[in-house]
Design a protein around this motif. Structure first.
Motif, PDB file in Angstrom:
ATOM      1  N   ALA A 119       0.838  -1.211   0.000  1.00 16.68           N
ATOM      2  CA  ALA A 119       0.000   0.000   0.000  1.00 16.68           C
ATOM      3  C   ALA A 119       0.869   1.256   0.000  1.00 16.68           C
ATOM      4  O   ALA A 119       0.619   2.183  -0.784  1.00 16.68           O
ATOM      5  CB  ALA A 119      -0.931  -0.009   1.213  1.00 16.68           C
ATOM      6  N   TYR A 120       1.877   1.300   0.854  1.00 20.08           N
ATOM      7  CA  TYR A 120       2.755   2.471   0.898  1.00 20.08           C
ATOM      8  C   TYR A 120       3.567   2.603  -0.389  1.00 20.08           C
ATOM      9  O   TYR A 120       3.804   3.714  -0.861  1.00 20.08           O
ATOM     10  CB  TYR A 120       3.658   2.433   2.128  1.00 20.08           C
ATOM     11  CG  TYR A 120       2.903   2.721   3.399  1.00 20.08           C
ATOM     12  CD1 TYR A 120       2.345   3.975   3.624  1.00 20.08           C
ATOM     13  CD2 TYR A 120       2.727   1.745   4.367  1.00 20.08           C
ATOM     14  CE1 TYR A 120       1.629   4.241   4.773  1.00 20.08           C
ATOM     15  CE2 TYR A 120       2.017   2.002   5.535  1.00 20.08           C
ATOM     16  CZ  TYR A 120       1.475   3.257   5.727  1.00 20.08           C
ATOM     17  OH  TYR A 120       0.772   3.522   6.872  1.00 20.08           O
ATOM     18  N   SER A 121       3.990   1.481  -0.954  1.00 20.31           N
ATOM     19  CA  SER A 121       4.726   1.530  -2.223  1.00 20.31           C
ATOM     20  C   SER A 121       3.866   2.152  -3.315  1.00 20.31           C
ATOM     21  O   SER A 121       4.339   2.978  -4.104  1.00 20.31           O
ATOM     22  CB  SER A 121       5.175   0.126  -2.633  1.00 20.31           C
ATOM     23  OG  SER A 121       6.131  -0.364  -1.720  1.00 20.31           O
ATOM     24  N   ARG A 122       2.593   1.773  -3.371  1.00 22.75           N
ATOM     25  CA  ARG A 122       1.677   2.346  -4.371  1.00 22.75           C
ATOM     26  C   ARG A 122       1.497   3.854  -4.170  1.00 22.75           C
ATOM     27  O   ARG A 122       1.174   4.571  -5.117  1.00 22.75           O
ATOM     28  CB  ARG A 122       0.321   1.645  -4.321  1.00 22.75           C
ATOM     29  CG  ARG A 122       0.330   0.267  -4.972  1.00 22.75           C
ATOM     30  CD  ARG A 122      -1.077  -0.283  -5.170  1.00 22.75           C
ATOM     31  NE  ARG A 122      -1.818  -0.450  -3.936  1.00 22.75           N
ATOM     32  CZ  ARG A 122      -1.810  -1.547  -3.173  1.00 22.75           C
ATOM     33  NH1 ARG A 122      -1.093  -2.599  -3.520  1.00 22.75           N
ATOM     34  NH2 ARG A 122      -2.527  -1.612  -2.068  1.00 22.75           N
ATOM     35  N   LEU A 123       1.715   4.308  -2.941  1.00 25.65           N
ATOM     36  CA  LEU A 123       1.566   5.740  -2.643  1.00 25.65           C
ATOM     37  C   LEU A 123       2.871   6.508  -2.831  1.00 25.65           C
ATOM     38  O   LEU A 123       2.943   7.694  -2.522  1.00 25.65           O
ATOM     39  CB  LEU A 123       1.060   5.918  -1.207  1.00 25.65           C
ATOM     40  CG  LEU A 123      -0.365   5.422  -0.974  1.00 25.65           C
ATOM     41  CD1 LEU A 123      -0.709   5.459   0.506  1.00 25.65           C
ATOM     42  CD2 LEU A 123      -1.361   6.245  -1.781  1.00 25.65           C
ATOM     43  N   GLY A 124       3.904   5.818  -3.324  1.00 24.32           N
ATOM     44  CA  GLY A 124       5.159   6.499  -3.633  1.00 24.32           C
ATOM     45  C   GLY A 124       6.247   6.367  -2.583  1.00 24.32           C
ATOM     46  O   GLY A 124       7.334   6.919  -2.753  1.00 24.32           O
ATOM     47  N   PHE A 125       5.990   5.640  -1.520  1.00 25.35           N
ATOM     48  CA  PHE A 125       7.029   5.408  -0.520  1.00 25.35           C
ATOM     49  C   PHE A 125       8.025   4.393  -1.064  1.00 25.35           C
ATOM     50  O   PHE A 125       7.654   3.487  -1.819  1.00 25.35           O
ATOM     51  CB  PHE A 125       6.430   4.860   0.787  1.00 25.35           C
ATOM     52  CG  PHE A 125       5.734   5.887   1.626  1.00 25.35           C
ATOM     53  CD1 PHE A 125       6.365   6.460   2.713  1.00 25.35           C
ATOM     54  CD2 PHE A 125       4.434   6.278   1.335  1.00 25.35           C
ATOM     55  CE1 PHE A 125       5.717   7.400   3.504  1.00 25.35           C
ATOM     56  CE2 PHE A 125       3.780   7.214   2.107  1.00 25.35           C
ATOM     57  CZ  PHE A 125       4.423   7.784   3.194  1.00 25.35           C
TER      58      PHE A 125
END
Length: 135
Positions: A119-125
């Protein structure tokens, strides 16, 4: 129906709901001990960082905290009730944070919490550091 995601400061009447949500999901936290009512009340009375209830169309759906650090903001205590997961709640919450807080943003996630990492990866993290533990 249009979905409305809002953040509001946690209030005393939210404590039991938030405690139960956290305890039901304790395996996602670095400290996975059960939180008692007394300990939670003490935390509420002494907290110094902003802590919010995430609402989904006016219904409590999760929690999030922000802590200002020298480099930006640390996002903490993120928890979305299972009923509201995969509905874009975290994405909307991050949009709200991005409108009000200057980046960068940091979040610590257990290596075993693959859903949160995705989820965080999809948000650019992206991976920034590793936290190692020895017992």
């Amino acid at each position: 129906m249009h979905t409305i995601i809002t953040l509001r400061p946690i209030e005393k009447q939210d404590l039991e709901w938030a405690r139960q949500l956290r305890n039901a999901n304790k395996t996602y936290f670095f400290d996975s001990r059960e939180i008692t009512r007394t300990a939670h009340a003490q935390w509420f009375a002494s907290r110094t960082e902003p802590f919010f209830v995430i609402e989904y169309n006016g219904v409590p759906a999760g929690t999030i905290a922000l802590r200002k650090i020298r480099e930006g903001y640390e996002i903490q205590n993120v928890l979305i009730d299972e009923v509201y997961r995969r509905k874009g709640v975290l994405k909307q919450v991050m949009k709200t944070i991005e409108q009000q807080c200057i980046p960068p943003y940091f979040v610590d996630v257990l290596a075993t919490n693959k859903d949160a990492i995705q989820a965080y990866s999809r948000l650019g993290f992206s991976l920034f550091s590793l936290r190692l533990r020895k017992e």
